[in-house]
Design an enzyme around this catalytic site. Structure first.
Site, PDB file in Angstrom:
ATOM      1  N   HIS A   1       1.975   4.872  -2.885  1.00 24.77           N
ATOM      2  CA  HIS A   1       2.339   6.161  -2.490  1.00 24.77           C
ATOM      3  C   HIS A   1       3.571   6.665  -2.937  1.00 24.77           C
ATOM      4  O   HIS A   1       3.880   7.760  -3.732  1.00 24.77           O
ATOM      5  CB  HIS A   1       2.063   6.605  -0.961  1.00 24.77           C
ATOM      6  CG  HIS A   1       0.765   6.307  -0.585  1.00 24.77           C
ATOM      7  ND1 HIS A   1      -0.608   6.934  -1.180  1.00 24.77           N
ATOM      8  CD2 HIS A   1       0.256   5.665   0.640  1.00 24.77           C
ATOM      9  CE1 HIS A   1      -1.522   6.644  -0.354  1.00 24.77           C
ATOM     10  NE2 HIS A   1      -1.075   6.003   0.697  1.00 24.77           N
TER      11      HIS A   1
ATOM     12  N   HIS B   1       0.931  -1.161   0.080  1.00 23.47           N
ATOM     13  CA  HIS B   1      -0.008   0.016   0.110  1.00 23.47           C
ATOM     14  C   HIS B   1       0.697   1.259   0.171  1.00 23.47           C
ATOM     15  O   HIS B   1       0.794   2.067  -0.564  1.00 23.47           O
ATOM     16  CB  HIS B   1      -0.941   0.095   1.148  1.00 23.47           C
ATOM     17  CG  HIS B   1      -2.024   1.216   1.079  1.00 23.47           C
ATOM     18  ND1 HIS B   1      -2.823   0.997   0.944  1.00 23.47           N
ATOM     19  CD2 HIS B   1      -1.682   2.283   1.483  1.00 23.47           C
ATOM     20  CE1 HIS B   1      -3.743   2.297   1.024  1.00 23.47           C
ATOM     21  NE2 HIS B   1      -2.884   3.265   1.521  1.00 23.47           N
ATOM     22  N   GLU B   2       1.964   1.147   0.887  1.00 22.47           N
ATOM     23  CA  GLU B   2       2.811   2.302   1.251  1.00 22.47           C
ATOM     24  C   GLU B   2       3.507   2.627  -0.178  1.00 22.47           C
ATOM     25  O   GLU B   2       3.758   3.808  -0.695  1.00 22.47           O
ATOM     26  CB  GLU B   2       3.574   2.383   2.282  1.00 22.47           C
ATOM     27  CG  GLU B   2       2.742   2.433   3.636  1.00 22.47           C
ATOM     28  CD  GLU B   2       1.618   3.591   3.790  1.00 22.47           C
ATOM     29  OE1 GLU B   2       2.056   4.680   3.192  1.00 22.47           O
ATOM     30  OE2 GLU B   2       0.784   3.427   4.459  1.00 22.47           O
TER      31      GLU B   2
END
Length: 579
Positions: A418, A414-415
């Site tokens: 980003h 998920h990170e």
């Protein structure tokens, strides 16, 4: 977070007048410059009717006027005063929760079912009872593992001595209903009411102040003020979205609840199913249905191997090549620095810092922070983006590597969504670059990349037994993880929808469409049949990640998918869960 200097500029009336005058002339350099000025100033004829004004206020977010710079000096001062009060009360609310030291006392019997290593972490009171702090990392295990709390057998004998052996389940469900699940209930209620005496008045005051601020700025309520800067733009669209989603998921939610109620009836008798029962019976069902041992699974995810796999996925899919810079000057010896290149051209496109290990005084949650946004200054030399990922993993001791829980693997993916978003954003202006995009849109890449963790081929790339990394995760485990992923997720989502539709959501909480909904649509429409399809990946990079905030997010998503986003893929993914 917006830099302090930028936030202060948004409150400068002299800058506001200059930008608005430029907007009135309508002499746009390019589309991105036009979008930038429109973001700063609400350009609208004074004679516009109320309906048109309301529509414009909802459709076009303008930074200056959201700070009240179009108001009289008296009202501007009132806006600034209200904003300061709201900031102070919001910080105080969070501080109260952080400073709370409330705990509950339990006997060993009342915490039956908790892992021994968890109980060893807890302190004891003078009477040898166990102290349970009302913090999430202590509360969650109790709600998940604590079994039914039956009274001592001698108490049951005194109540029903002649029928003890034959009526124990009936006795517990009928005569001693207050004892059933008592520990979980005590914890759930106390956790939900922590800081009630100080925080409820703060919340009530915040609702009043936020409503007053919104009305002063020309909105009907705070929800309209908050949501107009998000993808949905209007509260009516949010409610329509929530209603459609809730209706589509109602049958699945009923099915999930019936399964859990049946499990509780078998274990506890005819008792009401409460919020304190959700985690416990979800875990009970999953243990029986999926046979996943997450403790053993951890041994297949050494951090170094997971990172290596993530870098390969980002290279094959998005054309991002990570090359570590050894000997770089950093703030701690644990920090690693990577130069990131475009795979096809070899062009340096940015830098990524990884600060992944815990240490005293360091923020412990996993997150991504922009250190420098990419932009194109007037001299034509592009400023490269620089991004930092922080985490709190415990550093390896001796020869034992850092092993990740599967949830931590998902969080890393998920990170890194980003990270990729920040590095691939190619907007010319700092205002639209990096992660400075719509608050909902910024979460879509992260949610989308979580899908890679449940694909067998990707799991084989990022996994390997820590004592022999040539032994990847087994096929049956991959299959179980895929089926386990969305089990009982509908009940949890229905709870979130309920919060959004409550009066607190309407009048004080920013409403938004859950980004995982659109992320599911993006994944299902383009990636589900080719998780390492470089052609599709580059389309996503160029059409969704690269424009940044310079383009409307719905336009970027529609341009990539060839249609408007839909909730159907999200609903279908839940319908095919293992429940």
């Amino acid at each position: 977070m917006m830099p302090i200097s930028c936030r202060l500029i948004r409150k400068r009336e002299d800058v506001y007048r200059v930008v608005k005058a430029f907007a009135t002339r309508g002499e746009w350099i390019n589309a991105e410059a036009k979008s930038y000025v429109q973001v700063l100033v609400l350009k609208m004829p004074v004679e516009a009717p109320d309906a048109e004004r309301a529509e414009k206020l909802s459709e076009e977010v303008r930074d200056f006027e959201r700070n009240g710079l179009n108001l009289t000096s008296t009202k501007k001062e009132e806006v600034q005063h209200l904003q300061a009060q709201i900031d102070d009360l919001s910080m105080q609310y969070i501080q109260n929760l952080n400073d709370d030291r409330t705990f509950l006392l339990f006997t060993d019997t009342e915490l039956e079912g908790l892992p021994a290593e968890f109980l060893q972490m807890l302190d004891r009171a003078m009477d040898d009872k166990i102290k349970v702090p009302l913090k999430s990392n202590y509360v969650s295990p109790i709600l998940e593992f604590c079994r039914v709390c039956f009274p001592p057998l001698n108490c049951i004998a005194r109540l029903r001595p002649k029928r003890l052996c034959h009526s124990f389940p009936k006795l517990c469900s009928h005569k001693l209903e207050n004892e059933v699940g008592a520990s979980r209930r005590r914890v759930a209620v106390a956790y939900g009411q922590r800081c009630k005496e100080v925080n409820v008045p703060l919340l009530e005051n915040l609702v009043v102040l936020r409503h007053k601020l919104a009305r002063l700025l020309g909105y009907d309520n705070y929800a309209e003020y908050a949501v107009c800067s998000r993808m949905a733009k209007t509260t009516s669209k949010v409610f329509e979205f929530l209603e459609d989603l809730s209706t589509s998921l109602s049958d699945l939610a009923a099915k999930e609840l019936a399964i859990l109620q049946d499990l509780k009836k078998k274990e506890e008798g005819d008792c009401t199913f409460g919020i304190e029962d959700l985690l416990y019976y979800v875990k009970k069902f999953e243990d029986e249905k999926f046979n996943l041992d997450f403790g053993a699974l951890k041994e297949y995810f050494p951090l170094s191997l997971v990172l290596q796999g993530i870098f390969k996925v980002l290279q094959d899919l998005l054309g991002l090549r990570f090359e570590e810079i050894l000997g770089a000057v950093v703030w701690h010896e644990d920090v690693r620095v990577f130069a990131v290149f475009d795979l096809s051209s070899g062009e340096l496109i940015g830098y990524a810092y990884l600060d992944l290990y815990s240490r005293e005084g360091k923020y412990g949650q996993t997150c991504v922070l922009p250190l420098q946004n990419g932009s194109l200054p007037s001299n034509g030399a592009r400023q490269l983006p620089v991004v930092l990922m922080i985490s709190g993993f415990t550093k390896e001791d001796g020869n034992c590597p850092v092993l990740l829980q599967f949830s931590e693997v998902v969080n890393l993916f998920h990170e890194f969504g980003h990270v990729a978003h920040h590095l691939c954003n190619h907007a010319s202006l700092v205002r639209f670059s990096g992660l400075r995009v719509d608050p909902d849109f910024v979460e879509i890449p992260g949610h989308m990349f979580e899908n890679w963790c449940y694909d067998s081929s990707i799991l084989k790339i990022i996994s390997g037994y820590y004592q022999d990394i040539t032994r990847p995760i087994k096929n049956e485990v991959c299959s179980s993880l895929r089926r386990w992923r969305h089990s009982f997720s509908v009940l949890k989502l229905r709870q979130e929808i309920l919060y959004c539709k409550s009066p607190a959501g309407v009048y004080s909480i920013p409403l938004c469409a859950p980004p995982r909904v659109f992320a599911a649509d993006v994944f299902a429409s383009k990636f589900c049949d080719g998780l390492l399809n470089h052609h599709i990946g580059m389309q996503f990079r160029n059409k969704v990640l690269a424009p940044g905030g310079a383009r409307d997010p719905l336009e970027s998503l529609s341009n990539f998918m060839g249609r408007q986003p839909s909730i159907q893929a999200f609903v279908d993914s839940r319908a095919s869960s293992g429940v």
